[in-house]
Every structure is written in C-alpha cells, then in structure tokens.
Design a protein around this motif. Structure first.
Motif, mmCIF file in Angstrom:
data_model
loop_
_atom_site.group_PDB
_atom_site.id
_atom_site.type_symbol
_atom_site.label_atom_id
_atom_site.label_comp_id
_atom_site.label_asym_id
_atom_site.label_seq_id
_atom_site.Cartn_x
_atom_site.Cartn_y
_atom_site.Cartn_z
ATOM 1 N N GLY A 125 -4.748 -1.915 5.497
ATOM 2 C CA GLY A 125 -5.576 -0.885 4.874
ATOM 3 C C GLY A 125 -6.099 0.107 5.891
ATOM 4 N N GLN A 126 -6.616 -0.406 6.980
ATOM 5 C CA GLN A 126 -7.119 0.487 8.025
ATOM 6 C C GLN A 126 -5.986 1.285 8.683
ATOM 7 N N PHE A 161 -15.612 3.717 2.748
ATOM 8 C CA PHE A 161 -15.148 2.334 2.681
ATOM 9 C C PHE A 161 -16.166 1.312 3.206
ATOM 10 N N ASN A 165 -8.812 8.523 1.647
ATOM 11 C CA ASN A 165 -8.749 7.310 0.814
ATOM 12 C C ASN A 165 -7.457 7.150 0.016
ATOM 13 N N ILE A 222 -5.399 3.707 -0.712
ATOM 14 C CA ILE A 222 -6.203 2.531 -0.348
ATOM 15 C C ILE A 222 -7.526 2.488 -1.121
ATOM 16 N N SER A 243 -9.043 -5.097 -1.216
ATOM 17 C CA SER A 243 -9.482 -3.706 -1.084
ATOM 18 C C SER A 243 -9.723 -3.344 0.375
ATOM 19 N N ASN A 244 -9.989 -2.058 0.590
ATOM 20 C CA ASN A 244 -10.237 -1.587 1.955
ATOM 21 C C ASN A 244 -11.729 -1.538 2.300
ATOM 22 N N TYR A 245 -12.557 -2.130 1.471
ATOM 23 C CA TYR A 245 -13.994 -2.071 1.740
ATOM 24 C C TYR A 245 -14.433 -3.021 2.852
ATOM 25 N N LEU A 287 0.821 -1.216 0.000
ATOM 26 C CA LEU A 287 0.000 0.000 0.000
ATOM 27 C C LEU A 287 0.852 1.261 0.000
ATOM 28 N N MET A 320 -6.369 -6.133 4.744
ATOM 29 C CA MET A 320 -6.584 -4.747 4.306
ATOM 30 C C MET A 320 -7.382 -3.991 5.381
ATOM 31 N N LYS A 321 -8.683 -3.982 5.229
ATOM 32 C CA LYS A 321 -9.504 -3.292 6.239
ATOM 33 C C LYS A 321 -9.229 -3.850 7.633
ATOM 34 N N HIS A 342 -5.394 4.058 6.383
ATOM 35 C CA HIS A 342 -6.549 4.944 6.545
ATOM 36 C C HIS A 342 -6.331 5.845 7.765
#
Lengths: 347, 347, 347, 347
Positions: free
Chosen positions: B322-323, B273, B337, B340, B291-293, B22, B317-318, B326
């Motif tokens: 990712g988080q 997200f 965003n 990410i 992904s960060n979703y 990332l 990620m999330k 974030h």
C-alpha cells in the motif's frame, strides 16, 4: 490413600472447569460437589458437554451444608462476589482458595479505586495469604485461606522476582507489556470476545488502568520498597490460552547477561514449575500450554542499558487453576506437584 | 485515462501479490509484466490459484528488456537481492520503488552490522529516497527511486513522529513493543511459520537485534538529533496480517493528554491515511486490515509520567504494498490515494 | 509398582511427542529411551523446548541394543519406514505398537496402490493385529505387535461400527466427509501447512484418493461383507487438533432415531472412551481435545431416509498416541484407561 | 458519471458493513443514508471504529422520508424483520435488494415450517425476484425487488446448476456437506460465537434442519423437477469468512470426468464471477476471500460412481453483499462487475 473432599464454587467459568480437570486427576483431592448460585440442580454436563460422562449436578451455595460435605473450597467466583461469599465459608471452618481478585490487595481504598466495587473488610483482607506459590510457600503451608494471584501478576512477578529481591532495579523504570489469550476475559459474552471480532485481530485494553497494577506493585514493593510504580499494559491476542509478559527495566548497575542469567537460574533452581530457559533462548506461550509451568527468558541490551525479561504461562493453569491446586497441595501438606505435573500439550 | 505500464519483480512473495491486487484495481497503473529470477514462464496462477483467471506468466529479469516494456518497477525482492538488482534497473532509466531493506540505511557499515549481508554502495544508498509517504512526500514527488519503509518502522515512525518533531522526548527513553502477524515472516517455509507451531502461540524473536532498529533510529534522529537509542522488540502473533506497536516514552516536560492528543490530531489532519483516534479510544489491527490506514491512539499515564502510543497497520498494505503504491502515486503526480483508498475489510 | 521400560522411535514427530506426554504420566510405563534415525545425541529439548526440563537425548536405532533396554517400542515413524524397521524389532523379541500405516492393510497390492510405496511382506502384515481398541481388544490382549489405526479410520469406524455390525446399511451408500486440524499433516514443512496459507482457510485434499479409504473398507467389511465401497473425502481446517467425520448412509429398513440411538448406546456402554451423546446433541471437536474420547452424535432424516452420524476425536490422542497407549495397556494386561484418562482440555 | 443514491438498512450487521465497503468504492452508487430501527443518530463509527473517518449517522426508518432521499435500498435485516419492512418500502416506490431469507421461498407454509416465523404474504413473496445473478440475470434486469440468495444456497446452487440443468442427477441422491466461517452466524452475541468456545473447534449445527434446505430444493427443482430432496448439513469452522460446500451426487449415466468438467466450463464461461478450476485442482476458501468469486472444482469417483463437487465463496461477498451489489448493477443497467471486481485478499 488420603482423600480430601473438596468443593468448587463457580464451576461454570473457565477457571472452575479447569479446576475440575485438575482435581479429577488428583490422587488426594476428591471433587465432592460443584456449587453455583444460579443454576441449582443443573447437570454440569449441560453447561460443558465435554464432561458428558460426569454425573455432577450444580448445587446451591449453603455454607453450613458445604461445611458438612467438604474440607476445602475453591472459589472461582468473580470479583465482587468472593468478597461477600468467602468470609461466610471461613466462618464455617472451611479452608478456602479464592481465585478472585477480592483478597489480593490489603488496602480497602486501593481495591475500590481500581476495582470500582466495594471492598472486603480490612480484617478479612488481612486473613488471606497471597499464594504466589514459589515465593510464599511458607506462609501458604500454615494458612487456611489463600488468595490466589491474578494471571498477569503471576507471570509478571515470577519474571521480576529475582531482580526485585536483589534490589537492583532503578525506581519507576519497569515497563510491562502483557499479552493474553481470550480465555482470560472469561466465558461471559461480550463484543470483545466475539470470534469474528477478535480473530485475526489484536487489541490493547484498559490502557494504564488494569486492576492488576496495584497487585503487582504491592508484591514488588515487599521485595524492594523503593522499586516504585510500574507501567503496565495489556493486549488481547487471537488465541484461547496463554499469557506473555515482555518486561523492560533499567538496572542500578551494569550487569552482564551471564550474571543476570545466573541470578535467575539460582533463584528458581529449587522451584519445579519455573523453568529459566538457557541463555539466548526465549519461551513461547505454547511451550507451557495446558501445564503449570512458567518459562522465563532474558536479555540485556547493551545499547539501551536495559534488561528484557520474557515470561510465559497458561493463564488458566499457572495463572489460575494450576496455581490454586499448587497452593492447596502446599496448604494440606501434599507433595507440591501432585495433580499438576502434566507436560505441556504440544502442539 | 493516463496509463503507466509497470512491472513487479518478486511477485510470488506476499508483498508482490498484494501489489498485484492493488495495481489491478488502479486507474492509472497497468501491470504489464511480472518478473521472477527463478520461475521463467510459469503462469502466476500456478503459484497463486486465487489469481486463476489471470493470464500473466512470470518473465525472467532482463533490465534492458524491462526498460522497453515498463516505466516503473516495484521490486519486492529480499534483502541482499535488491542491492544488486536495483542499480541495474536505475541504470536503464527505470523508475523504482524498492520494498526491500537494502536502501533504507545510508551507511554501509550499519547495514552490514544489522543485516549480516554485503551493503549496496554508498553512492546507490544515497540515490534512494526514504518513502515514508506522510513525512517525506516532497522528496518523493521529485524522486525516481524510492526505498519503501519497513513494516515495523512505518507503524513506529508514524506513531512517534509528532513527539519527535516537537523534540519533547527524553533521550534514550523510548521502548517499542511490536507485534506482527505471520505474513510478515514471508512465504518461505520455516518451522516458525508452521501452522501447528504458531497457531495458539505467541513468540518473541530477534530480541534486541531486529534489523529495523537502525532504520527507526536514523529517521527519528532526522527529526530530533538528541532522541538517542530506542529499545525495540518484536513478537509473532497467531494471525495472518497486522502490526501493532505499543510504544512508551518519557517526555521532557509534563503534558496533559489533551495537549498531546491535539498535537497528534494537528500533525495528521492533512494526511488521509493516518487516523488519530479520539481521546480514550485505541485501535485494533483488524480496524485497518486490508487497507492503507495507520490508526493511532495515545494515553498519558500520570502515575509513571510516561506516554503510551499505540499504532496499527496492515503489514502488507501500509507496511509494504500500500505504501509502495502511495509513493508511486506521489512520484508520478497522481492523486495520492488512487488505488489504495479501499475501506478496511471487516470483519 | 510394575514398571515396564518402553522406547519411542520417531519422538520428534507430533505423534511421538504426544506419546512422551502420555507415557511421562503413566503409572507403569517408563520412557527409557527415545530413538531417532537421524539426530543421534541431540537432546529432545532442542527439538521441543516445551520439554526443556527433560534430560533425554535421542539415540540411534539399533534393534539389538534396544532389546536390552526396553520391552516395548512405540514406532511413530512415517509410512515406508515402519515397513522396514518394525520386522527387525519383532525379530529381537520386542513388543511393538506401530503408529504408521504400513501394517494396517493385509494385502500388499492394495497397500502399494494407495500408498505408492513398497509394501511390507504379507507374512509381516499378517503378524500385525489391527488395534481398534474398542472392537478388537481380545486380539490385542494376546498380541505382541499392534498396528495402530489411522486417525480418520478411528473416527470413521467407531462411528459406523454399530450400523455395520448390525448389517443394516445399504451397500455402497456410505459417504464420509472428514475434516481434520493441521497437526494431522505432521511437523514437516509444506506450503499446505504454512500459517499464512491455511489460517482463515479451508482446503479439500486427496479428493477420492486418500490412503485411509482401503483401511476403512477392509474393517467395515469384516463386520458386514456386503457393505461395499465408501466415498471418503478429507478437508484441512484451520485448527491444530481435532477430527470430525460427518457420515451419511442409507439403511436397508427404516429405523426410528430412537432405535438407532439405543443401538449406539448399547454398543458402547461398556467402552469407557466412546461417549454416545444424548439424542439431539452433537459433539464438537474441542469437547474431546487433549483426551482419548471419541464422541458420537446421530440423526435420522425422514426427508431423505438417510442417517447422519458425527464422530469426533483428537487426532493426536484417540487418533494416534492415546489409542497406542490404550492398546499397550490392553496388551500388557494393565487397566485399559491408565495414563489416558485425563479430561478434555477445555477451552 | 451517473450517481444513484442508495440507502442501507441494517448497516450494523456484517452484511451491512460489507455493503458499505463495496458501495463506498462503487463508481455509480452513492451511500446517501444508513438506517437503523434502534440506534437513531448514533455515528456508524461508534459501532464500527474501522469507519472512524466516516461521518454517517444512523437514521431512523421512515419509508416516506427514505423515498425522498434514495432510489434503492439494501435491506440487510434479519428474517422476520424484512417481511414487514420491505413491503412498506416497495409501496413508496423504492427499489429493494433484500438480503434476508424472508422472500426467497414462494410458499408461506414452507417458510413458516422452516423459519418458525410468520411469513410475508404470498402476494409479496411473488413480487420478489430470486437474485442468483448468474442464472436469473434476465429476470433481475427487469425487476425492482430482488430477494438476494442465502450464503449456503449460493455456493450450493452454483455448484450444482450445470448438473441440474442437464437433468442427469439421480433423484434424491444429492448430499451437501457445508462448512462456514463464523461471520455467517452474524454479529449477535452467542455462546456459539464466543472466541474461546469456537476457536480450535469445529461444530455441526441444525442437523438436517437448516432453513436453507427448501431454498436449495426449490431452485434445483426449477431446473430439474425430478431432482428430489437434498441432504444438507452445516458446520461452523474456526475462521471468520468463507463457505465451502462439498457435494456428492449420483448420475443417471456414467460420465467421464473430462465430460463433466467440460460441462462446467461451458456453463460458466460467460459468467465473470464463477471460476471453474482446471481438472484436478480444487479451490480453498481463502482463494476467494474478500472477493465476489465462486470457485468450483470437481471429480468423478469411479469406485463409487459418484461425482464430488467443491464450491467456495466468501459468505459476506458472493454469499451476501457482493451478490447484492451484483444484482443492483444488473437491475440498474450498469456493467455487472462494477464495485465488486476486486481480487481476493490473499493471504
């Protein structure tokens, strides 16, 4: 050695082909014919090359002819097909083990509500014995027509039976979080079962709507009429075989985990295919894969005052073909474990 | 363009290597150094050949030196390591996003009870801002030290937040059935993570004992002090990435599914997200992979009067890197965003 | 019914546990004891919970005691261990089927060059009969000590035997591209076999250096002394069981594909476990999974004047435990397919 | 910043959806429209829920309208469709990158022989520039119409280019054993791609008949007119993404592995997406997954006097969408790595 000629209808599905594997190794059952409504004369090896040394060709379905060839028929046909076919086989004096969902509920309306299809007649529904082998062996042993339980209900009911039979579960408190390998969705093509879509993926489906819900509830309520409704959800997991049901329930009175465990051990000590794992140990699906075992582990959570029960089966074995042969063994008076006593295939 | 030099401690773990991916594509963060306590001078490409064009070598951990090189450090270190390391970095004036579990609980005893390890001091615990980005962005934006949420708590809390914030859940009624891919168990070798053991397998673990339980409860009770305890169980699923939490709860008052859905849509409409899926649609893990979703679906079951909530994330990620990015974006005042916003990798 | 007591050394590896599965279902072999050098007294069910109903405890290895209990020992021990252990068992008059690579080559230097370990003595090497059941059944039937072929050599040699025996292959022209599931790498922990590393991955290993190369060449040259060297490479595939070898060779004279196919059909028509697939059909690994079959397909490419042969086995069955039981059956004069005639587990 | 409006035809296939992922993150390309012949007005999020926050609806294909909206079209359409569609787009002055196989061969008969479909006209075939980005960048940079290479040919040709360009390979000696993940078979339903059939399975297909053979041969012969025919076989592997080609060839003269390695390093030192791995190291497919890299390893086997070359790509990236964007970057004069320089997603 006694030889009973049997036939399989729906041999091209996964339940059917697992029946072929089991019956091929069974000392008393002889696969005389495999039937199919649509693929008359096709060698089964064209459909399943892993049977390339097999000579069987698919035959058309003609109940009168079938009655001349075989004594017992396994119908591994889809819901909506069995409801029409099976009564014609019964009429010809054939013994039947039906693997579909068509004869599991004893209520036409309930069936139509959950299956969205026309039901068999109540008369025919009532002829069928629900073959959860561990708990209804007596009825099975004197029956000619078995309705083989669903895959999820088998794992669920074996996991909940000791609690339900003791009538110690708080009404409406049961939550069942079920997970299944993809073979449970059958051999038919669908986007859901496309490898690139479900590999490295996990999917919930039929949220609060799965047709196995009324089957589970109707059997639980035979054991405990006040047990109420269950919440039941199903997930597809990226593997071929295996079901795990993780179940949560509140008990009317506090029980130590030792007491609960003893209850389960006792309930299943004479049942060769259910293995209650030792305290603190929980089964994984691979530990029963390819076998007819149902393994169970349990815990009591002091913090939330709920019991956790984990039950695993191979959906094509204990959840379908294995249990069907188990029922056939009991129905015909053979030793119950014949042809299905293989160890799990591990790893 | 603004360039902020950052460092990564623990780059050889899966959280660390995802941070590299990332941050390598981030417009404002520049990976200046990757640190490791044990493998000084080893090129990172020896550990991870997929980074074979990377020149970075692992450097030893020396907080004073680190403070000269970088402004912000991501510590992707195991529990028990961060508790000792992070305070020394803070002391040198470094900004820190810690991905371990060591600073998530604000109670030393609770930590030691669940983690079975010595806790960081209460003073240090209190310095750390819990970085559930969607709900604590204000605190994060003025912080220097973020404790990044656990993977399971992220999926769980995002799924339950709208209900908890409305205070409509019956106390002690929440049951969380969580499933995770194997990367969540880390890169360390174990029988559990051996391919031949967990492929075509599904396993429950840490039954009613997972250390993420108090993390979930402490945050839920910030939103609703009477929400009580949760029942929480975790399963390993044969896939690399992805978490799904299937959650069940009773509501104090009946709600239509439309009302509940509207509540969720509103709660998350400004959060880029979190995607609340449309009514009747439920997310699968692959739909957020890479992904960060966090995707959420929900249902209300009239029969059992309970809500079902399904929440999925990519655990690396999330649920981790990712988080962390974030939070770093928010902390440093960048658009939230950046770096990410990649789409899920599908299929 | 005749009962022969047998023992298994190395029952905690994948070859050993597959032997347990097969021997447990065998009509004449009775698993008397399972032995382990390191884990004396440990119930096997602690190592393998899928055997949770099994009472066996691991026993220490004492050849004199073993000779009192059993007649035949399967040694599923690693290379370097068998070379020392097996001679002590032979000395006590035990029959042995050894699944390691230690007695497959009849040349000490060659062994040490490829295995990088001290060889067994030439005297002991020469005692061992190479148990490629289809082609050396005569020698096996009068032997007391079998060296069971390697997994890759089994698939390769069965695939090449008809060509080699006809002496129609151009010297040095054979290229073997082999692929194996992860169980072939054993149960030991390694980064290579870590789920998150090898899932969704494919890896070549031991490029041109695999120790099965001299085993393949030595047997091929028994059939055709001028066949020369083979090029042989091995790949790990993200699945648990199964080997496919894709083989390419030039022929001394042009042959029609029909002639070649007829040659294969004839070569294997009396061998129950080798199924030459019909012209134009090629086997996949799942079509033999869980079974003792080796399936073979072949093609002749007019454009490049080379033959393509595809051979698949289950590496733990035909490639290890299945072939070991096959050899034991032949050695003890039982029907060759006893205990190993189960159909493939499909899907 | 320069913004070029682009369109995607065939966005519902795996190549198309990967294009969406890449173009969505591209600094200069703006996805203006996604087109489909059959599903006019359907939101793309109905087909691909992982794009649930996307507003795009599929539009019908009308070349005149398209020419008003966009400058460049990616056609990710099946073979047999592109041959008819693309010329109509070219006629409207649109730039095209075509991902099908329809314009890769420059010989109508050859196309019809291998593809079993009517060919595009020779005139149209000759307009298309074969976009193997590393080796034909000059032609690409001045082109308006690119035929994007096939997935297998990309891995194969990048792996063989340095040898072919040096003209040191013995004629007709190349054997290519290729393995692919299932996404290469597309999103269409087939028994082959059914999860329960291909999971835990490995399958050879189109034995000596794959339509990528003439594509490989025609490019190799551009570099070395005497290189002759190649033997090429393809296998499906149970994973979603990734291609590995294991290639074997005889050299006209003996070369040390060091010389060969140096040749490769030199050939690719200025090519950012090809990573020649260091001597003795071989790439695995996961090491390029999700990225545009092609990683190459090689060995020389003294025993058989043949070279082994291993080349891996992500079939949807370097083998399809990634290379298409690479070509578009070159064609429009952007930096070649824009939008495709993400690191591999690991694990």
């Amino acid at each position: 050695m006694t030889q009973v000629n049997v036939g399989i209808v729906g041999a091209t599905g996964y339940g059917g082909v697992e029946l072929i594997r089991l019956l091929d190794g069974h000392p008393h059952f002889n696969i005389h014919s495999v039937y199919s409504s649509s693929q008359n004369d096709l060698p089964i090896s064209e459909v399943y090359p892993h049977l390339s040394h097999f000579a069987y060709k698919l035959k058309g379905i003609n109940p009168k002819e079938m009655a001349k060839e075989v004594e017992l028929v396994f119908t591994a046909t889809p819901s909506g097909v069995s409801s029409k076919l099976v009564p014609t086989l019964i009429n010809e004096g054939l013994k039947v083990v039906d693997l579909s969902g068509d004869f599991r509920l004893k209520d036409e309306e309930l069936y139509e509500q959950w299956y969205k299809k026309p039901s068999a007649s109540l008369e025919d529904l009532e002829k069928a014995i629900y073959g959860l082998s561990e708990w209804f062996a007596d009825e099975v042993s004197s029956a000619d027509f078995i309705s083989n339980p669903g895959c999820y209900p088998t794992a669920t009911l074996l996991g909940l039976a000791p609690l339900a039979q003791e009538k110690i579960v708080v009404s409406n408190s049961i939550i069942i979080d079920a997970k299944s390998g993809i073979s449970g969705a059958g051999r038919g093509l669908s986007q859901l079962a496309h490898y690139a879509e479900i590999n490295e993926n996990m999917k919930i489906y039929k949220v609060n709507k799965h047709q196995h819900i009324p089957e589970i509830e109707s059997i639980l309520s035979r054991w405990d009429s006040e047990i109420g409704n269950v919440m039941f959800n199903t997930h597809l997991i990226p593997m071929t075989r295996g079901i795990m049901t993780t179940m949560y329930a509140q008990l009317k009175e506090e029980k130590s985990i030792e007491e609960l465990h003893a209850l389960y051990v006792q309930a299943y000590e004479a049942k060769p295919f259910v293995r209650v794992r030792k305290l603190g140990e929980f089964p994984s699906t691979k530990e029963v894969s390819g076998s007819n075992y149902c393994d169970i582990g349990l815990d009591y959570d002091e913090r939330t005052k709920r019991v956790t029960i984990v039950s695993v089966i191979d959906n094509l074995m204990k959840g379908a073909a294995g249990q069907a042969v188990h029922n056939a063994n009991i129905m015909l008076g053979f030793e119950e474990n014949l042809g299905i006593n293989g160890l799990p295939v591990y790893p």
